[in-house]
Design an enzyme around this catalytic site. Structure first.
Site, PDB file in Angstrom:
ATOM      1  N   ARG A 194      46.671  40.718  42.403  1.00 23.73           N
ATOM      2  CA  ARG A 194      47.175  39.473  43.004  1.00 23.73           C
ATOM      3  C   ARG A 194      48.668  39.310  42.728  1.00 23.73           C
ATOM      4  O   ARG A 194      49.421  38.883  43.595  1.00 23.73           O
ATOM      5  CB  ARG A 194      46.416  38.260  42.444  1.00 23.73           C
ATOM      6  CG  ARG A 194      45.007  38.144  43.005  1.00 23.73           C
ATOM      7  CD  ARG A 194      44.195  37.149  42.232  1.00 23.73           C
ATOM      8  NE  ARG A 194      44.658  35.783  42.385  1.00 23.73           N
ATOM      9  CZ  ARG A 194      44.510  34.838  41.442  1.00 23.73           C
ATOM     10  NH1 ARG A 194      43.944  35.117  40.297  1.00 23.73           N
ATOM     11  NH2 ARG A 194      44.923  33.616  41.668  1.00 23.73           N
ATOM     12  N   ARG A 196      37.528  31.606  37.482  1.00 23.33           N
ATOM     13  CA  ARG A 196      37.558  32.023  38.885  1.00 23.33           C
ATOM     14  C   ARG A 196      37.342  33.529  38.968  1.00 23.33           C
ATOM     15  O   ARG A 196      37.876  34.263  38.166  1.00 23.33           O
ATOM     16  CB  ARG A 196      38.913  31.665  39.505  1.00 23.33           C
ATOM     17  CG  ARG A 196      39.001  30.232  39.931  1.00 23.33           C
ATOM     18  CD  ARG A 196      40.380  29.838  40.353  1.00 23.33           C
ATOM     19  NE  ARG A 196      41.085  30.804  41.195  1.00 23.33           N
ATOM     20  CZ  ARG A 196      42.267  30.567  41.738  1.00 23.33           C
ATOM     21  NH1 ARG A 196      42.872  29.416  41.538  1.00 23.33           N
ATOM     22  NH2 ARG A 196      42.863  31.473  42.479  1.00 23.33           N
ATOM     23  N   ARG A 243      42.470  30.904  31.882  1.00 16.79           N
ATOM     24  CA  ARG A 243      42.255  29.750  32.763  1.00 16.79           C
ATOM     25  C   ARG A 243      40.772  29.529  33.086  1.00 16.79           C
ATOM     26  O   ARG A 243      40.062  30.461  33.428  1.00 16.79           O
ATOM     27  CB  ARG A 243      43.038  29.991  34.057  1.00 16.79           C
ATOM     28  CG  ARG A 243      42.883  28.899  35.078  1.00 16.79           C
ATOM     29  CD  ARG A 243      43.990  28.913  36.071  1.00 16.79           C
ATOM     30  NE  ARG A 243      43.822  29.896  37.131  1.00 16.79           N
ATOM     31  CZ  ARG A 243      44.588  29.954  38.210  1.00 16.79           C
ATOM     32  NH1 ARG A 243      45.592  29.109  38.355  1.00 16.79           N
ATOM     33  NH2 ARG A 243      44.381  30.870  39.126  1.00 16.79           N
ATOM     34  N   ARG A 292      52.283  32.169  52.640  1.00 15.26           N
ATOM     35  CA  ARG A 292      52.260  33.288  51.697  1.00 15.26           C
ATOM     36  C   ARG A 292      52.853  34.543  52.325  1.00 15.26           C
ATOM     37  O   ARG A 292      53.070  35.534  51.644  1.00 15.26           O
ATOM     38  CB  ARG A 292      50.813  33.621  51.315  1.00 15.26           C
ATOM     39  CG  ARG A 292      50.156  32.668  50.329  1.00 15.26           C
ATOM     40  CD  ARG A 292      50.228  33.149  48.930  1.00 15.26           C
ATOM     41  NE  ARG A 292      49.059  33.302  48.106  1.00 15.26           N
ATOM     42  CZ  ARG A 292      48.319  32.358  47.552  1.00 15.26           C
ATOM     43  NH1 ARG A 292      48.482  31.104  47.846  1.00 15.26           N
ATOM     44  NH2 ARG A 292      47.370  32.657  46.701  1.00 15.26           N
ATOM     45  N   LYS A 301      52.393  26.004  39.829  1.00 18.96           N
ATOM     46  CA  LYS A 301      52.773  25.268  41.036  1.00 18.96           C
ATOM     47  C   LYS A 301      51.698  24.274  41.476  1.00 18.96           C
ATOM     48  O   LYS A 301      52.008  23.211  41.985  1.00 18.96           O
ATOM     49  CB  LYS A 301      53.144  26.209  42.186  1.00 18.96           C
ATOM     50  CG  LYS A 301      51.970  26.962  42.774  1.00 18.96           C
ATOM     51  CD  LYS A 301      52.395  27.780  43.957  1.00 18.96           C
ATOM     52  CE  LYS A 301      51.223  28.427  44.675  1.00 18.96           C
ATOM     53  NZ  LYS A 301      50.088  28.887  43.875  1.00 18.96           N
TER      54      LYS A 301
HETATM   55  P1  AMP Z   1      45.240  30.442  45.118  1.00 18.96           P
HETATM   56  O1  AMP Z   1      44.306  29.436  44.571  1.00 18.96           O
HETATM   57  O2  AMP Z   1      46.457  29.810  45.770  1.00 18.96           O
HETATM   58  O3  AMP Z   1      45.638  31.492  44.097  1.00 18.96           O
HETATM   59  O4  AMP Z   1      44.484  31.204  46.305  1.00 18.96           O
HETATM   60  C1  AMP Z   1      43.286  31.907  46.055  1.00 18.96           C
HETATM   61  C2  AMP Z   1      43.021  32.905  47.148  1.00 18.96           C
HETATM   62  O5  AMP Z   1      42.888  32.224  48.413  1.00 18.96           O
HETATM   63  C3  AMP Z   1      44.105  33.937  47.393  1.00 18.96           C
HETATM   64  O6  AMP Z   1      44.017  35.023  46.503  1.00 18.96           O
HETATM   65  C4  AMP Z   1      43.795  34.339  48.849  1.00 18.96           C
HETATM   66  O7  AMP Z   1      42.653  35.165  48.916  1.00 18.96           O
HETATM   67  C5  AMP Z   1      43.425  33.015  49.470  1.00 18.96           C
HETATM   68  N1  AMP Z   1      44.620  32.306  50.006  1.00 18.96           N
HETATM   69  C6  AMP Z   1      45.118  31.109  49.612  1.00 18.96           C
HETATM   70  N2  AMP Z   1      46.200  30.769  50.314  1.00 18.96           N
HETATM   71  C7  AMP Z   1      46.417  31.789  51.188  1.00 18.96           C
HETATM   72  C8  AMP Z   1      47.384  32.047  52.188  1.00 18.96           C
HETATM   73  N3  AMP Z   1      48.374  31.190  52.446  1.00 18.96           N
HETATM   74  N4  AMP Z   1      47.277  33.207  52.888  1.00 18.96           N
HETATM   75  C9  AMP Z   1      46.298  34.082  52.661  1.00 18.96           C
HETATM   76  N5  AMP Z   1      45.351  33.913  51.730  1.00 18.96           N
HETATM   77  C10 AMP Z   1      45.395  32.773  51.000  1.00 18.96           C
END
Ligand code: AMP
Length: 217
Positions: free
Chosen positions: A171, A160, A127, A88, A13
């Site tokens: 996750r 990461r 990744r 989320r 995405k």
């Molecule tokens: P992502 O890069 O979108 O996978 O986000 C990495 C991490 O950021 C997630 O595992 C959460 O710890 C935090 N995070 C990102 N977006 C949100 C959200 N909308 N609500 C809560 N935590 C978030």
């Protein structure tokens, strides 16, 4: 144009959000990228969220709602944006809805990305990212020319912390629970929903999204 992209970590995405934001000349707002940048810069917010993000858990709604409220209310967002990774949770979705009403914004589309779990795990475990720009590579699907080095600015690529195998499963589980209720929430306004089979190629997914958004315009 105001868009929401919802999909599991590794569903592609973010890649699509970037491409779509460039096509329509709107902002790409990735909450994951925003939080990682706060953490790298050691801001108060970064220190507050680091523990959640690094362990693969969600940052509490209160923090996220405040952060997104601030960003979306900025003038630069009026023209449009792709929200990548937000909302989320149902709490975030509901508060976003109120924010749109307050700002007199129209939500154009909510795009859900569906993908098989084995592919996700393979993608996430291969990744690597450029910690400076967020550019993403994959050992198998999209390798850098020189292993471990970014093609664009030669920065050393890193994995990461939350892409480590023991964090990935957690996750994905969290995502499954939250995305089921988000789907139900957005199903109430079916015309706004676009569901994408994210097992397909980047190009064909992108064509499908662009076609759908152009048609709706
Ligand atoms: P992502 O890069 O979108 O996978 O986000 C990495 C991490 O950021 C997630 O595992 C959460 O710890 C935090 N995070 C990102 N977006 C949100 C959200 N909308 N609500 C809560 N935590 C978030």
């Amino acid at each position: 144009m105001k868009l929401i992209f919802i999909g599991a970590p590794g569903s592609g995405k973010g890649t699509q959000a970037k491409m779509v934001s460039e096509t329509f000349n709107i902002l790409h707002l990735s909450t994951g990228d925003i939080l990682r940048s706060e953490i790298n810069s050691k801001t108060d917010l970064g220190k507050k969220v680091e523990h959640y993000t690094n362990s693969g858990n969600l940052v509490p709604d209160k923090v996220m709602v405040e952060l997104i409220g601030k960003i979306i209310s900025e003038k630069k967002c009026r023209n449009g944006f792709v929200l990548d990774g937000y909302p989320r949770t149902i709490g975030q979705a509901k508060s976003l809805h109120s924010l749109f009403i307050k700002l007199n914004f129209k939500l154009d589309k909510v795009i859900f990305f569906y993908i098989d779990e084995e592919i996700l795990i393979e993608r996430l475990s291969g990744r690597y990212v450029n910690p400076k720009t967020g550019a993403t590579y994959n050992l198998k699907y999209n390798p850098s020319i020189k292993e471990g080095i970014c093609d664009v600015d030669s920065t050393k690529l890193i994995r990461r912390v939350d892409d480590e195998p023991n964090k990935v499963k957690d996750r994905l589980n969290i995502y499954k629970i939250e995305s089921d209720s988000l789907r139900k929430y957005y199903m109430e306004d079916k015309d706004k929903l676009l569901e994408i089979d994210a097992n397909n190629s980047i190009k064909s997914i992108n064509e499908k999204i662009i076609k759908n958004l152009s048609y709706d315009d």
